[in-house]
Design a protein around this motif. Structure first.
Motif, PDB file in Angstrom:
ATOM      1  N   ARG A 221     -12.881   2.445   2.507  1.00  0.00           N
ATOM      2  CA  ARG A 221     -12.246   1.650   1.307  1.00  0.00           C
ATOM      3  C   ARG A 221     -12.791   1.295   0.997  1.00  0.00           C
ATOM      4  NH1 ARG A 221      -6.770  -1.044   3.051  1.00  0.00           N
ATOM      5  NH2 ARG A 221      -6.623  -2.157   1.077  1.00  0.00           N
ATOM      6  N   ARG A 280     -10.151  -9.660  -0.322  1.00  0.00           N
ATOM      7  CA  ARG A 280      -9.344 -10.313   0.849  1.00  0.00           C
ATOM      8  C   ARG A 280      -8.942  -9.939   2.145  1.00  0.00           C
ATOM      9  NH1 ARG A 280      -7.828 -15.128  -0.638  1.00  0.00           N
ATOM     10  NH2 ARG A 280      -5.852 -15.033   1.184  1.00  0.00           N
ATOM     11  N   LYS A 283      -3.758  -8.290   6.120  1.00  0.00           N
ATOM     12  CA  LYS A 283      -3.267  -9.031   6.859  1.00  0.00           C
ATOM     13  C   LYS A 283      -2.949  -8.164   8.265  1.00  0.00           C
ATOM     14  CE  LYS A 283      -1.746 -11.856   3.185  1.00  0.00           C
ATOM     15  NZ  LYS A 283      -1.144 -12.649   1.814  1.00  0.00           N
ATOM     16  N   SER A 310      -2.700   5.905   0.872  1.00  0.00           N
ATOM     17  CA  SER A 310      -3.276   6.176  -0.727  1.00  0.00           C
ATOM     18  C   SER A 310      -3.741   4.838  -0.209  1.00  0.00           C
ATOM     19  CB  SER A 310      -2.161   5.791  -1.602  1.00  0.00           C
ATOM     20  OG  SER A 310      -2.887   6.048  -2.485  1.00  0.00           O
ATOM     21  N   GLU A 311      -3.453   3.729  -1.125  1.00  0.00           N
ATOM     22  CA  GLU A 311      -3.919   2.548  -1.016  1.00  0.00           C
ATOM     23  C   GLU A 311      -4.705   1.544   0.273  1.00  0.00           C
ATOM     24  OE1 GLU A 311      -1.646   2.599  -2.323  1.00  0.00           O
ATOM     25  OE2 GLU A 311       0.217   1.310  -1.773  1.00  0.00           O
ATOM     26  N   SER A 354      -1.644  -6.004   3.329  1.00  0.00           N
ATOM     27  CA  SER A 354      -1.121  -7.318   2.793  1.00  0.00           C
ATOM     28  C   SER A 354       0.268  -7.474   3.736  1.00  0.00           C
ATOM     29  CB  SER A 354      -0.973  -7.776   1.468  1.00  0.00           C
ATOM     30  OG  SER A 354      -0.668  -7.077   0.610  1.00  0.00           O
ATOM     31  N   HIS A 358       6.036  -3.079   5.193  1.00  0.00           N
ATOM     32  CA  HIS A 358       5.686  -2.072   4.641  1.00  0.00           C
ATOM     33  C   HIS A 358       4.226  -0.970   4.821  1.00  0.00           C
ATOM     34  CE1 HIS A 358       6.380  -4.370   0.563  1.00  0.00           C
ATOM     35  NE2 HIS A 358       7.302  -4.405   1.905  1.00  0.00           N
ATOM     36  N   LYS A 362       4.592   3.379   6.056  1.00  0.00           N
ATOM     37  CA  LYS A 362       3.976   4.228   5.147  1.00  0.00           C
ATOM     38  C   LYS A 362       3.454   4.995   7.211  1.00  0.00           C
ATOM     39  CE  LYS A 362       2.544   1.626   1.164  1.00  0.00           C
ATOM     40  NZ  LYS A 362       3.432   0.687   0.762  1.00  0.00           N
TER      41      LYS A 362
ATOM     42  N   ARG B 221      -9.709  -2.422  -9.835  1.00  0.00           N
ATOM     43  CA  ARG B 221      -8.878  -1.633  -8.903  1.00  0.00           C
ATOM     44  C   ARG B 221     -10.206  -1.285  -8.380  1.00  0.00           C
ATOM     45  NH1 ARG B 221      -4.235   0.023  -7.257  1.00  0.00           N
ATOM     46  NH2 ARG B 221      -3.947   0.976  -5.478  1.00  0.00           N
ATOM     47  N   LYS B 306      -4.902 -11.735  -6.201  1.00  0.00           N
ATOM     48  CA  LYS B 306      -5.193 -11.303  -4.971  1.00  0.00           C
ATOM     49  C   LYS B 306      -4.912 -11.346  -3.411  1.00  0.00           C
ATOM     50  CE  LYS B 306     -10.147 -12.658  -5.388  1.00  0.00           C
ATOM     51  NZ  LYS B 306     -10.972 -12.466  -5.276  1.00  0.00           N
ATOM     52  N   GLU B 307      -4.364 -12.488  -3.360  1.00  0.00           N
ATOM     53  CA  GLU B 307      -3.570 -12.390  -1.518  1.00  0.00           C
ATOM     54  C   GLU B 307      -2.002 -11.820  -1.740  1.00  0.00           C
ATOM     55  OE1 GLU B 307      -3.694 -16.948  -0.459  1.00  0.00           O
ATOM     56  OE2 GLU B 307      -1.661 -16.554   1.121  1.00  0.00           O
ATOM     57  N   GLU B 308      -1.672 -11.820  -2.276  1.00  0.00           N
ATOM     58  CA  GLU B 308      -0.435 -11.204  -2.007  1.00  0.00           C
ATOM     59  C   GLU B 308      -0.081  -9.697  -2.388  1.00  0.00           C
ATOM     60  OE1 GLU B 308       3.365 -14.059  -3.381  1.00  0.00           O
ATOM     61  OE2 GLU B 308       1.803 -15.462  -2.626  1.00  0.00           O
ATOM     62  N   LEU B 309      -0.863  -9.831  -3.644  1.00  0.00           N
ATOM     63  CA  LEU B 309      -0.682  -8.153  -4.359  1.00  0.00           C
ATOM     64  C   LEU B 309      -1.416  -6.977  -3.558  1.00  0.00           C
ATOM     65  CD1 LEU B 309       0.173  -8.708  -7.873  1.00  0.00           C
ATOM     66  CD2 LEU B 309       1.753  -7.768  -5.701  1.00  0.00           C
ATOM     67  N   SER B 310      -2.698  -7.889  -3.765  1.00  0.00           N
ATOM     68  CA  SER B 310      -4.074  -7.583  -2.406  1.00  0.00           C
ATOM     69  C   SER B 310      -3.983  -5.609  -2.944  1.00  0.00           C
ATOM     70  CB  SER B 310      -3.641  -7.500  -1.249  1.00  0.00           C
ATOM     71  OG  SER B 310      -4.736  -7.537  -0.521  1.00  0.00           O
ATOM     72  N   GLU B 311      -4.281  -4.959  -2.473  1.00  0.00           N
ATOM     73  CA  GLU B 311      -4.694  -3.851  -2.370  1.00  0.00           C
ATOM     74  C   GLU B 311      -3.366  -2.879  -3.690  1.00  0.00           C
ATOM     75  OE1 GLU B 311      -3.183  -5.061   0.246  1.00  0.00           O
ATOM     76  OE2 GLU B 311      -1.013  -3.548   1.149  1.00  0.00           O
ATOM     77  N   ILE B 312      -2.779  -3.205  -4.387  1.00  0.00           N
ATOM     78  CA  ILE B 312      -1.850  -2.705  -4.745  1.00  0.00           C
ATOM     79  C   ILE B 312      -2.382  -3.700  -6.651  1.00  0.00           C
ATOM     80  CG2 ILE B 312      -0.316  -2.178  -3.980  1.00  0.00           C
ATOM     81  CD1 ILE B 312       1.379  -3.797  -5.126  1.00  0.00           C
ATOM     82  N   GLY B 353       0.480   1.721  -7.258  1.00  0.00           N
ATOM     83  CA  GLY B 353       0.594   1.902  -4.651  1.00  0.00           C
ATOM     84  C   GLY B 353       1.049   3.462  -5.643  1.00  0.00           C
ATOM     85  N   SER B 354       1.998   3.166  -4.058  1.00  0.00           N
ATOM     86  CA  SER B 354       2.054   4.874  -3.361  1.00  0.00           C
ATOM     87  C   SER B 354       3.068   4.502  -3.112  1.00  0.00           C
ATOM     88  CB  SER B 354       1.111   5.321  -2.339  1.00  0.00           C
ATOM     89  OG  SER B 354       1.195   4.376  -1.378  1.00  0.00           O
ATOM     90  N   ASN B 355       4.155   3.355  -2.840  1.00  0.00           N
ATOM     91  CA  ASN B 355       5.798   3.970  -3.286  1.00  0.00           C
ATOM     92  C   ASN B 355       6.373   2.967  -3.327  1.00  0.00           C
ATOM     93  OD1 ASN B 355       8.268   2.512  -1.240  1.00  0.00           O
ATOM     94  ND2 ASN B 355       6.868   4.066   0.563  1.00  0.00           N
ATOM     95  N   HIS B 358       8.130  -0.611  -1.954  1.00  0.00           N
ATOM     96  CA  HIS B 358       7.090  -1.415  -1.896  1.00  0.00           C
ATOM     97  C   HIS B 358       6.627  -2.462  -2.592  1.00  0.00           C
ATOM     98  CE1 HIS B 358       6.215   0.841   2.306  1.00  0.00           C
ATOM     99  NE2 HIS B 358       7.828   0.597   2.012  1.00  0.00           N
ATOM    100  N   ASP B 359       6.381  -1.598  -3.462  1.00  0.00           N
ATOM    101  CA  ASP B 359       5.022  -2.688  -4.820  1.00  0.00           C
ATOM    102  C   ASP B 359       6.523  -3.376  -5.275  1.00  0.00           C
ATOM    103  OD1 ASP B 359       3.379  -1.446  -3.458  1.00  0.00           O
ATOM    104  OD2 ASP B 359       3.080  -0.163  -5.563  1.00  0.00           O
ATOM    105  N   LYS B 362       6.684  -6.285  -3.345  1.00  0.00           N
ATOM    106  CA  LYS B 362       5.821  -7.347  -3.463  1.00  0.00           C
ATOM    107  C   LYS B 362       4.749  -8.546  -4.253  1.00  0.00           C
ATOM    108  CE  LYS B 362       2.538  -4.926  -0.027  1.00  0.00           C
ATOM    109  NZ  LYS B 362       2.549  -3.038   0.177  1.00  0.00           N
TER     110      LYS B 362
END
Lengths: 536, 536
Positions: A221, A280, A283, A310-311, A354, A358, A362, B221, B306-312, B353-355, B358-359, B362
């Motif tokens: 990751r 981060r 969650k 993916s991510e 996060s 979702h 997935k 990223r 960073k907290e809410e979108l984090s990995e995307i 992201g991959s979806n 979901h994105d 977010k």
């Protein structure tokens, strides 16, 4: 889809994961610690000295021997509780490696409390040509962190302060002796996570992680320490403090010298401070266990996981039926094993993200696709922290299960994914052809497992006992095999003493020449961690 | 939330993004290419020679001058269409940098087609002490890729083949002269993406990206090239081909030498091949434009992202009101600017992201939170590829808008995020105090923008004309300011010739000493890219 649902009902694994579940937590940690604590001085005293066991090793006559004058100097620099001198029982845990395979004869352990003390110590040793071994948590697996002869041990145990953390950027600056798990717990309170995690996290230190370029469970990751370390403070053999403890993500001003120290295994200097980029804390964390029919299916499942998860994909670990047999024989009652039927291959898939809703969607969609396309035969998702830990503990229990089956020959290699399991099959053929492989024969188990996402295989060969004819069948054949398939003879453990002489199987002569030139300019007296991979 | 919805309706930005939208696509690329192609030989011929403009630079008398014998040797190694010899018009585009700021006097460009040819060329030059400049796409911004005097130019233009791609692991192996955009297009067909993206991607080459440790738009990223490059093939000054073109994600066998070449700016050798880890191409990409009241809000928004979108989260770019004024004055009609009102700060947030579903959820939730918590004043989300490009083109248009406002002093720096914009304010104060800053004064615009996620600021000072009193107000004051705030004088552009003498502001003497020792062992004759940052 049918299989997934049936099993989900039967186990019964519910669908709710606690939010605060630890990412990739495993139980080996606690066991490691326990075994370290329980070290029996008498038993340790029975371990053979490396110098006597490996007779090809000769003490370098250029190195001085410790004198009373040297000791007096060290006593001037360090308080008495930071020195262990000639007390055999106290020295033993520093002279012996975690595997209890190597044992040095050091007479002195120095545990400096500041970078300046490290600098004064090393400068003195260099001037006196006293050889030195840097030691962190002493959890290495290749004998790199313990002395071979009478090298002085410089332990980073007392360099254990967190210097700063910036919650805006996520950059953490700390002493090199900070224990990985402590750092991760500290970050958890801030909503961040260390970008690496290891079985030994309860004992290993971040400085040792950096010096050995540790990989581990979050590599897929967050990538390697070459990408995550922002800066280092290191002391060179001449006492120079190389201050590169930046917290900047971008800095293109000259050669990136810190990179040389990442993976140098203590042969260039001692890392005293580390600045690292932390992400981060996820969650939501999910884990699934999948049963498959072939290693081709494992590869297909990995491609699908990269595409669909993916991510949020954070681990993709595999093991074979042989590993499960050992686990059922030695660790877990068959009835408690989450999947009832047996499969040739198993995969652990972890997602970290996060948004729980979702991520669940997935992961379940991915697993249903695997089952519908007949890539997987069965799949199960952990529904609470206990189940999460159960699935991870299977993966983490494999090394221990192998050990219980007998004396283990361990190999940690990486190679292009398509050949990853072929190596295990070829080893089995080789022992079968030699008439040595079978339940009641010399070798009773040949097991393959590891980090598919990183192309990293752990091959464990369990034998009734260590025997020259077994070793002769494996080495150097296995290193030649790896070289032929463009692999690396050490994916994440490093070279240390164990693989020192095999470097040529993974690096060309011109590369080794350049390494030696760098070693020569930084450490002309060769005092830093001698007899290990870069020594002549 | 109200603001978001009102604007979304008014623009009107719909909610559907095409699946195949390119990640971080920008328009500067095409403009760059066009300007390169349209180069006017006569105009180029008017550019001052570097050697005459910067009189402190002296040709190193140890270097030989090109003879007919040398030319004959090169003609034996390379076909005639791979050599440019003494043809001034043909030489000009190689002698002049993209900024048209530097102009060398090279008589010979060699464009080898194979690594072996590079090796023979360099070995010969080293033996003859002929100085060499490696050149990729010639898109550098610090004069590092063009000669200062009569250095021979070795261009990687003809090393342009993709060697292999493994769709299982995502590892790409290619020649160093492959153009970044071509590689990305190739990967798009396989469902993968290059882990870096730059404004110059239509011209820059992967070898140059590696040699300068290029950062760019996807850094937040996917991280730096130190983490993404799996292996390199490089030719050393003595002709040695350093073959480290592994495709392994994990390989802990000795010092990671390839890291030295990443960011070495051609001073250690020529990169001829690159192996790089590529991630899956995101299936869904969103972009939002946000208006904010203060830089503190920008920082708060980044923490939230960073907290809410984090990995995307894939980009978090900011710029100030000054940048928008220049854009409206010079590039975009005010009415076409996506946000109607003016704000002191703007942020571009991109998710990949991959979806898609979901994105979207977010991103919208994140933006609503920003508005509800009064961190943001206004926000808008692109609803189709045109809007996506419009928002990105604002960010990408800033350098051009600055140039249209006058002669631009450009600084590319990084520092801890809390000080990032303070630097711009301090520069404004300095020019105000000097009575030079104002609409009709010597300096008419001082603009800050950049990659918040990477702590990377671009400071552009637009003046009526280049003038010694302006330069004197900026330098070395600005470098001292950066040093004081623990920043880097070059975040991503490198040092080249422009910042060569300022290295000491970002690196300690002991680090520079170690760099010089490494340079000395690899390139004892100093023929590789002389007069640049590591030359005496």
């Amino acid at each position: 889809m049918k299989n997934l649902l049936i099993l989900t009902e039967r186990i019964p694994f519910r669908r709710i994961l606690t939010k605060n579940v630890k990412v990739g937590t495993n139980f080996k940690t606690q066991r490691c610690l326990a075994s370290l604590v329980q070290k029996d001085a008498r038993k340790n005293a029975e371990i053979d000295f490396t110098a006597e066991k490996y007779t090809h090793l000769q003490r370098n006559p250029n190195f001085s021997e410790l004198t009373q004058e040297d000791i007096s100097f060290f006593q001037k620099i360090l308080p008495s509780n930071c020195l262990i001198i000639d007390k055999q029982d106290d020295l033993l845990p520093y002279n012996i490696d975690w595997m209890r395979k190597y044992r040095g004869k050091s007479r002195l352990v120095a545990k400096p409390q500041t970078t300046e003390q490290v600098s004064r110590l090393i400068e003195y040793c260099n001037g006196r040509k006293l050889a030195v071994v840097p030691q962190g948590g002493n959890t290495g697996l290749v004998g790199g962190g313990v002395p071979v002869f009478d090298e002085i041990i410089i332990s980073t145990n007392n360099l254990n302060k967190i210097r700063s953390f910036d919650p805006l950027s996520g950059s953490l600056v700390c002493d090199s002796g900070c224990i990985l798990e402590n750092l991760d717990n500290y970050l958890a309170e801030q909503g961040y996570v260390m970008p690496l995690d290891l079985g030994a996290k309860g004992s290993c230190q971040i400085g040792g992680n950096v010096a050995t370029n540790a990989g581990g469970l979050r590599f897929l990751r967050y990538g390697s320490l070459h990408g995550n370390v922002l800066g280092l403070e290191a002391v060179l053999p001449d006492g120079t403090i190389l201050d590169n403890l930046a917290t900047l993500r971008k800095d293109n001003t000259g050669y990136d010298l810190k990179q040389l120290f990442i993976g140098s295994e203590g042969t260039l200097g001692i890392v005293t401070g580390v600045s690292i980029q932390t992400p981060r804390r996820p969650k939501a964390v999910n884990v699934a266990l999948v049963g498959l029919s072939s290693f081709e299916n494992v590869q297909d499942a990995f491609i699908k996981a990269k595409e669909e998860l993916s991510e949020i994909l954070s681990a993709f670990e595999f093991w074979d039926a042989s590993a499960v047999k050992l686990i059922k024989d030695h660790l877990v009652q068959g009835s408690r094993f989450p999947l009832e039927d047996n499969y040739p291959f198993y995969v652990l898939v972890e997602s970290s993200g996060s948004n729980k809703v979702h991520d669940d969607e997935k992961l379940l969609c991915f697993l249903e696709n695997l089952l519908e396309k007949d890539i997987a035969k069965n799949a199960i998702v952990a529904q609470d922290e206990t189940q999460f830990r159960t699935i991870w503990s299977i993966r983490e229990g494999i090394p221990e299960a192998c050990s219980k089956a007998g004396s283990v020959y361990k190999y940690d290699v990486s190679m292009p994914l398509e050949f990853l399991y072929k190596m295990v099959e070829d080893v089995r053929c080789r022992f079968t052809d030699a008439g040595l492989y079978g339940e009641d024969l010399a070798v009773n188990s040949i097991t393959g497992y590891g980090h598919v996402g990183d192309g990293n295989l752990h091959l464990n060969i369990s034998a009734k006992s260590y025997a020259p004819e077994i070793t002769a069948l494996i080495e150097p054949w296995i290193y030649e095999w790896i070289e032929k398939h463009k692999g690396s003879i050490s994916a994440e453990h490093g070279l240390g003493l164990m693989k020192a002489k095999y470097l040529g199987f993974s690096k060309s002569k011109s590369m080794i020449d350049m390494m030696k030139k760098i070693k020569q300019i930084v450490d002309p007296n060769g005092i830093m961690n001698p007899y290990k991979f870069i020594s002549d």
